[in-house]
Design a protein around this motif. Sequence first.
Motif, PDB file in Angstrom:
ATOM      1  N   MET A  92     -35.045  11.988 -40.248  1.00 27.95           N
ATOM      2  CA  MET A  92     -36.222  12.505 -40.934  1.00 27.95           C
ATOM      3  C   MET A  92     -37.536  11.988 -40.349  1.00 27.95           C
ATOM      4  O   MET A  92     -38.612  12.248 -40.881  1.00 27.95           O
ATOM      5  CB  MET A  92     -36.158  12.177 -42.426  1.00 27.95           C
ATOM      6  CG  MET A  92     -35.087  12.955 -43.171  1.00 27.95           C
ATOM      7  SD  MET A  92     -35.108  14.746 -42.852  1.00 27.95           S
ATOM      8  CE  MET A  92     -36.760  15.177 -43.389  1.00 27.95           C
ATOM      9  N   GLY A  93     -37.454  11.270 -39.243  1.00 22.59           N
ATOM     10  CA  GLY A  93     -38.665  10.756 -38.627  1.00 22.59           C
ATOM     11  C   GLY A  93     -39.635  11.838 -38.201  1.00 22.59           C
ATOM     12  O   GLY A  93     -40.855  11.653 -38.237  1.00 22.59           O
ATOM     13  N   SER A  94     -39.104  13.001 -37.807  1.00 26.78           N
ATOM     14  CA  SER A  94     -39.986  14.066 -37.341  1.00 26.78           C
ATOM     15  C   SER A  94     -40.867  14.609 -38.459  1.00 26.78           C
ATOM     16  O   SER A  94     -41.946  15.145 -38.194  1.00 26.78           O
ATOM     17  CB  SER A  94     -39.162  15.196 -36.719  1.00 26.78           C
ATOM     18  OG  SER A  94     -38.236  15.711 -37.650  1.00 26.78           O
ATOM     19  N   THR A  95     -40.429  14.494 -39.698  1.00 30.29           N
ATOM     20  CA  THR A  95     -41.274  14.865 -40.840  1.00 30.29           C
ATOM     21  C   THR A  95     -42.143  13.693 -41.276  1.00 30.29           C
ATOM     22  O   THR A  95     -43.366  13.814 -41.433  1.00 30.29           O
ATOM     23  CB  THR A  95     -40.413  15.328 -42.022  1.00 30.29           C
ATOM     24  OG1 THR A  95     -39.742  16.531 -41.679  1.00 30.29           O
ATOM     25  CG2 THR A  95     -41.272  15.564 -43.260  1.00 30.29           C
ATOM     26  N   ASN A  96     -41.529  12.542 -41.487  1.00 26.10           N
ATOM     27  CA  ASN A  96     -42.256  11.404 -42.038  1.00 26.10           C
ATOM     28  C   ASN A  96     -43.432  10.974 -41.169  1.00 26.10           C
ATOM     29  O   ASN A  96     -44.499  10.614 -41.681  1.00 26.10           O
ATOM     30  CB  ASN A  96     -41.306  10.221 -42.224  1.00 26.10           C
ATOM     31  CG  ASN A  96     -40.191  10.507 -43.208  1.00 26.10           C
ATOM     32  OD1 ASN A  96     -40.315  11.369 -44.068  1.00 26.10           O
ATOM     33  ND2 ASN A  96     -39.092   9.777 -43.094  1.00 26.10           N
ATOM     34  N   THR A  97     -43.247  10.985 -39.846  1.00 24.23           N
ATOM     35  CA  THR A  97     -44.328  10.546 -38.965  1.00 24.23           C
ATOM     36  C   THR A  97     -45.552  11.445 -39.118  1.00 24.23           C
ATOM     37  O   THR A  97     -46.695  10.972 -39.103  1.00 24.23           O
ATOM     38  CB  THR A  97     -43.872  10.562 -37.505  1.00 24.23           C
ATOM     39  OG1 THR A  97     -43.327  11.849 -37.184  1.00 24.23           O
ATOM     40  CG2 THR A  97     -42.822   9.489 -37.237  1.00 24.23           C
ATOM     41  N   ARG A  98     -45.331  12.730 -39.302  1.00 24.77           N
ATOM     42  CA  ARG A  98     -46.450  13.653 -39.415  1.00 24.77           C
ATOM     43  C   ARG A  98     -47.158  13.510 -40.756  1.00 24.77           C
ATOM     44  O   ARG A  98     -48.379  13.671 -40.845  1.00 24.77           O
ATOM     45  CB  ARG A  98     -45.953  15.084 -39.199  1.00 24.77           C
ATOM     46  CG  ARG A  98     -45.654  15.353 -37.721  1.00 24.77           C
ATOM     47  CD  ARG A  98     -44.502  16.298 -37.508  1.00 24.77           C
ATOM     48  NE  ARG A  98     -44.272  16.557 -36.093  1.00 24.77           N
ATOM     49  CZ  ARG A  98     -43.626  15.725 -35.266  1.00 24.77           C
ATOM     50  NH1 ARG A  98     -43.160  14.572 -35.710  1.00 24.77           N
ATOM     51  NH2 ARG A  98     -43.458  16.032 -33.994  1.00 24.77           N
TER      52      ARG A  98
END
Length: 412
Positions: A247-253
């Motif tokens: 889920m890093g691709s969502t959380n980072t944004r």
Amino acid sequence: MTRTRDLDVVVYGASGFVGRLTAEYLARHAPDGTRIGLAGRSRERLERVRESLPGASAWPILIADADDPDSLTALAKSTHVVVTTVGPYAKYGIDLVRACAEEGTDYTDLSGEVLFGRESIDRFHNVAVASGARIVHSCGVDSIPSDLGVHVLHQQVSADGEGDLTDTTLVVSAFRGGVSGGTVDSMRNLVDTVKVDRHARRIAAGPYSLSPDLAAEPDLGRQSDFEMVKGSDIAPGLGGRTAPFVMGSTNTRVVRRSNSLRKWAYGRTFRYREVMSVGQSALSPVFAAGVSAGLGALMAGLAFGPTRYLLDRVLPAPGEGPSEKTRRTGHFTMDLYTTTSTGARYAARVRAQGDPGYAATAVMLGESALALAFDGERLPAAAGVLTPATAIGDALVDRLRAAGFEISVRRT
């Protein structure tokens, strides 16, 4: 808060798995006198949910359908806060955002969908600013631990006079729980969209894809969501090698949007990434490579017809969830490490008991809704399409701590 509407909080999708858990959390933990409604397509299913909840026999039932815009407008007009668990949000969620933005109704969801977030911002941020609505996406395990973790790091660093945040990494140190059928369905929807839409692929890949002003973002070079990072490159004494966090691709944004909405208060050289610990043994590089390959294979499999058919037979379907025992015995720990512009090092920890995607998420979503409903004087002075940190901030930190979460910061 002045109670000018019939209800304080409505749970839309209350007959779904996470919707039921959220409604149950509110039934047990909302303050006495909180006016709560249950909403969805089926009165019969909603009545069964209501019968199962303690003290909820008088809760009203509202019939609303994602395919009926007028019903969603009526829902938004009836309450101060809407909580929705009806996803994938890119397919079923945008008209409810429209209704809440137009009617000045605060809104929370569990979206981990970057494309949905971008559409919500582009179409309804200014509408919500004009009406005073707070539209708050990602109020579950995606992305509250990430967003609030960086929020409290920034607060402590600022209080200590140690400059700005620079390189910051969230490490998923422990994560035990079931796989969410809703998350899997969101992944299916993303794969289907980016296969045919080049513009959507660019949005999904961009590190600042949720930014309010892309041209104003700093150029910090390549920022990848799928790196295998040495622990020692994150913080001194942290061993092994880490794997990508799904889920890093969502959380980072989401975290980068918080920084932008705050006029880059975290720093113009703030770099943020998320990874997952696979242990600190000599075999950690092998485990990390295996996790990375597995994530790549899953996405490729969902994009290819024959393997998609097989995966759909074994992956959980929307509305399904883990057993009560799994929800009760699950847990997560996320550690955030940062170096400041003065060279100081800090670490934050966000930890909770309960299956991250279900039991713990019901707490996070429920407390987000209660904060929006009752903590008005403590909320940041903001409206529009926001993030948990910029919409709720300290009020949510305090509520989650009171609910048993650890949210802590230390200088290292």
